[in-house]
Design an enzyme around this catalytic site. Structure first.
Site, short mmCIF file in Angstrom:
data_model
loop_
_atom_site.label_atom_id
_atom_site.label_comp_id
_atom_site.label_asym_id
_atom_site.label_seq_id
_atom_site.Cartn_x
_atom_site.Cartn_y
_atom_site.Cartn_z
N ALA A 12 29.16 -17.60 46.34
CA ALA A 12 30.35 -17.78 47.17
C ALA A 12 31.41 -16.70 46.90
CB ALA A 12 30.96 -19.16 46.95
N CYS A 13 31.18 -15.85 45.90
CA CYS A 13 32.15 -14.84 45.50
C CYS A 13 31.72 -13.46 46.02
CB CYS A 13 32.23 -14.82 43.97
SG CYS A 13 33.18 -13.44 43.30
N GLY A 14 32.61 -12.81 46.76
CA GLY A 14 32.31 -11.50 47.31
C GLY A 14 32.05 -10.45 46.24
N ARG A 17 28.60 -11.08 44.93
CA ARG A 17 27.58 -10.65 45.91
C ARG A 17 27.46 -9.13 45.93
NH1 ARG A 17 30.23 -14.53 49.09
NH2 ARG A 17 31.20 -12.88 50.34
#
Length: 142
Positions: A12-14, A17
């Site tokens: 969920a964390c950019g 990712r």
């Protein structure tokens, strides 16, 4: 020759990712540990923090509810107590931590991971927000 790479990842964390994709962009596939589902134990967490050169306070995410609710900014909490909170509420663990033969880092910003990869094959890469990290010629920006 590929090296052993481990990423403590939150999909969920950019930043997490982008870090994962930067690793994959070098032609390597890391061991992905979704730490919210499979949190590190106390010894692992302490190793991640110590070997990355961070203090316990620097390894805590501050913009999440448990941090604010528990008033963890208060100076009276010991490192051991803060580690205990991180184990109880893994969302408090900052991410992504990456472990390779070259060391351990909290990869914020995500391009810090490139310092942990031995002889990475640098293909063009842009973050999700469009920021160019590796140009078309394979050169790191910055």
């Amino acid at each position: 020759m590929s090296q052993k790479i481990k990423i403590y990842h939150n999909p969920a964390c950019g930043t997490s990712r982008n870090t994962l994709e930067l690793i994959r962009n070098t032609g390597q596939e890391p061991e992905v540990i979704e730490y919210l589902k499979t949190p590190p134990n106390k010894a692992e967490l302490m190793t991640l923090i110590e070997k990355s050169g961070l203090s316990v306070r620097e390894a805590i995410r501050k913009n999440v509810e448990p941090y604010e609710k528990m008033e963890l900014a208060q100076e009276h909490w010991t490192d051991d107590q803060l580690i205990g909170f991180m184990l109880e509420y893994p969302i408090l663990i900052n991410r992504p931590f990456v472990v390779t033969d070259l060391g351990i880092k909290l990869c914020r910003p995500s391009e810090l991971v490139l310092d942990l990869l031995s002889a990475p094959q640098l293909n063009a890469f842009s973050k999700e927000d469009g920021e160019v990290i590796i140009d078309q010629d394979g050169y790191r920006m910055k």
